[in-house]
Design an enzyme around this catalytic site. Structure first.
Site, PDB file in Angstrom:
ATOM      1  N   ASN A   9      -3.934   7.128   8.243  1.00 60.67           N
ATOM      2  CA  ASN A   9      -4.645   5.873   8.499  1.00 60.67           C
ATOM      3  C   ASN A   9      -3.604   4.885   9.008  1.00 60.67           C
ATOM      4  O   ASN A   9      -2.801   4.379   8.228  1.00 60.67           O
ATOM      5  CB  ASN A   9      -5.307   5.382   7.206  1.00 60.67           C
ATOM      6  N   TRP A  10      -3.612   4.658  10.309  1.00 61.23           N
ATOM      7  CA  TRP A  10      -2.591   3.799  10.912  1.00 61.23           C
ATOM      8  C   TRP A  10      -2.820   2.320  10.606  1.00 61.23           C
ATOM      9  O   TRP A  10      -1.956   1.488  10.883  1.00 61.23           O
ATOM     10  CB  TRP A  10      -2.556   4.012  12.431  1.00 61.23           C
ATOM     11  N   LYS A  11      -3.997   1.991  10.085  1.00 63.32           N
ATOM     12  CA  LYS A  11      -4.333   0.593   9.776  1.00 63.32           C
ATOM     13  C   LYS A  11      -4.061  -0.297  11.000  1.00 63.32           C
ATOM     14  O   LYS A  11      -4.288   0.145  12.125  1.00 63.32           O
ATOM     15  CB  LYS A  11      -3.592   0.127   8.518  1.00 63.32           C
ATOM     16  N   HIS A  92     -12.947   1.874   2.612  1.00 66.89           N
ATOM     17  CA  HIS A  92     -11.541   1.641   2.265  1.00 66.89           C
ATOM     18  C   HIS A  92     -11.420   0.348   1.461  1.00 66.89           C
ATOM     19  O   HIS A  92     -12.107  -0.632   1.748  1.00 66.89           O
ATOM     20  CB  HIS A  92     -10.686   1.567   3.539  1.00 66.89           C
ATOM     21  N   GLU A  94      -9.297  -1.907   1.530  1.00 68.06           N
ATOM     22  CA  GLU A  94      -8.953  -3.095   2.337  1.00 68.06           C
ATOM     23  C   GLU A  94     -10.207  -3.686   2.975  1.00 68.06           C
ATOM     24  O   GLU A  94     -10.336  -4.901   3.104  1.00 68.06           O
ATOM     25  CB  GLU A  94      -7.884  -2.726   3.381  1.00 68.06           C
ATOM     26  N   GLU A 164      -8.459   6.694  -3.616  1.00 68.66           N
ATOM     27  CA  GLU A 164      -7.294   5.850  -3.330  1.00 68.66           C
ATOM     28  C   GLU A 164      -7.218   4.731  -4.377  1.00 68.66           C
ATOM     29  O   GLU A 164      -7.847   3.678  -4.215  1.00 68.66           O
ATOM     30  CB  GLU A 164      -7.435   5.214  -1.943  1.00 68.66           C
ATOM     31  N   GLY A 170       0.154   1.189  -0.655  1.00 70.96           N
ATOM     32  CA  GLY A 170       1.185   0.357  -0.047  1.00 70.96           C
ATOM     33  C   GLY A 170       2.162  -0.242  -1.046  1.00 70.96           C
ATOM     34  O   GLY A 170       2.944  -1.126  -0.713  1.00 70.96           O
ATOM     35  N   SER A 210       0.420   5.630  -1.433  1.00 72.81           N
ATOM     36  CA  SER A 210       1.865   5.896  -1.465  1.00 72.81           C
ATOM     37  C   SER A 210       2.185   7.390  -1.510  1.00 72.81           C
ATOM     38  O   SER A 210       3.186   7.795  -2.111  1.00 72.81           O
ATOM     39  CB  SER A 210       2.536   5.156  -2.639  1.00 72.81           C
ATOM     40  N   GLY A 231      -1.231   6.357   4.494  1.00 67.07           N
ATOM     41  CA  GLY A 231      -1.062   5.099   5.220  1.00 67.07           C
ATOM     42  C   GLY A 231       0.320   5.020   5.837  1.00 67.07           C
ATOM     43  O   GLY A 231       0.615   5.641   6.855  1.00 67.07           O
ATOM     44  N   GLY A 232       1.209   4.253   5.198  1.00 66.09           N
ATOM     45  CA  GLY A 232       2.542   3.985   5.742  1.00 66.09           C
ATOM     46  C   GLY A 232       3.288   5.230   6.209  1.00 66.09           C
ATOM     47  O   GLY A 232       3.918   5.231   7.275  1.00 66.09           O
TER      48      GLY A 232
HETATM   49  P1  13P Z   1      -0.298   3.972   1.783  1.00 64.49           P
HETATM   50  O1  13P Z   1      -0.081   5.450   2.001  1.00 64.49           O
HETATM   51  O2  13P Z   1       0.477   3.101   2.722  1.00 64.49           O
HETATM   52  O3  13P Z   1      -0.136   3.613   0.345  1.00 64.49           O
HETATM   53  O4  13P Z   1      -1.833   3.692   2.148  1.00 64.49           O
HETATM   54  C1  13P Z   1      -2.809   4.534   1.649  1.00 64.49           C
HETATM   55  C2  13P Z   1      -4.082   4.197   2.320  1.00 64.49           C
HETATM   56  O5  13P Z   1      -4.619   3.121   2.128  1.00 64.49           O
HETATM   57  C3  13P Z   1      -4.626   5.164   3.273  1.00 64.49           C
HETATM   58  O6  13P Z   1      -5.915   4.822   3.667  1.00 64.49           O
END
Ligand code: 13P
Length: 247
Positions: A9-11, A92, A94, A164, A170, A210, A231-232
């Protein structure tokens, strides 16, 4: 048997040039394998990346659950389909927390995506407060119960679940593999009670929060963890490829 999936997920990250370079590097170095690889990219890059790979599915991070009309700034599932996108992320944390998407809205997104023949990664996860109060399983199964309330067994083949925990997203604070396994088992048991053993056994349940090259192996070794939503760590080709090969 549930499928193994690793999704990035590149956000809201990467410029256009960085996005193409990252995608090309992953594509070139990825071998066909048992693992389904997906990347959820910013909407402005969907069209340029789509069709560039037979090995990687490109998905949309968001859409508005209406076919068309006066919804300035939004993108409909029909528009996504028209550029070859048929995979979406829904629920998600977010989107829930920063953009006010409540359970009813998430339910309408699930309905709309299924009506348009799309595959869904449906996210769920509790806050630290909820976990500290010992209510995490009740909370997460409540989110699923609402999001999937109108979904019949036959449509579950289009749905993957991503657990998640919000406190792990994050933050560099990963849930332990035992915490992940306990929740994934609870989700599978909940699926069994709603849809029966066939659906419960064939629905993929991903872990996100994470997840990185150092901890993916231990997390993916859990019997009920079918992969990850990253994510990251999906923003670096080497790291993402290491995670993909961590089964
Ligand atoms: P991180 O891997 O950066 O913690 O993010 C997870 C996430 O929200 C994937 O959708």
């Amino acid at each position: 048997m549930s499928k193994r999936i690793v999704a990035g997920n590149w956000k809201m990250n990467l410029t256009a040039e960085e996005a193409v370079n990252l995608f090309k590097e992953i594509e070139e170095r990825l071998s066909f394998s048992e693992v389904d690889v997906k990347v959820f990219v910013p909407s402005i890059y969907l069209q340029s990346l789509t069709g560039l790979s037979e090995k990687i599915t490109i998905g949309a991070q968001n859409f508005y659950p209406v076919s068309k009309g006066a919804f300035t700034g939004e993108i409909s599932p029909i528009q996504l389909r028209s550029i070859g996108i048929n995979t979406v992320l829904i629920g998600h944390s977010e989107r829930r927390d920063l953009f006010g998407e409540n359970d009813d809205f998430i339910q309408s997104k699930v309905k709309s995506a299924l009506e348009n023949g799309m595959d869904i990664i449906l996210c769920c996860g509790e806050s630290l407060e909820t976990r500290d109060a010992g209510n995490e399983v009740k909370f997460v199964t409540g989110q699923l119960s609402s999001a999937l309330s109108i979904v019949e067994s036959a449509s579950m083949k289009n749905i993957t679940i991503a657990y998640e925990p919000i406190w792990a997203i994050g933050t560099g604070k990963t849930s332990s593999s035992q915490q992940a396994e306990d929740m994934h088992l609870a989700i599978r048991n909940w699926l069994d009670s709603k849809y029966g053993p066939t659906v419960a056994g064939s629905t993929s349940i991903l872990y996100g929060g994470s997840c990185n090259a150092a901890n993916a192996k231990e997390l993916f070794a859990c019997p009920n963890v079918d992969g990850g939503l990253i994510g990251g760590a999906s923003l670096d080709a080497e790291t993402f490829l290491t995670i993909i090969s961590s089964f």
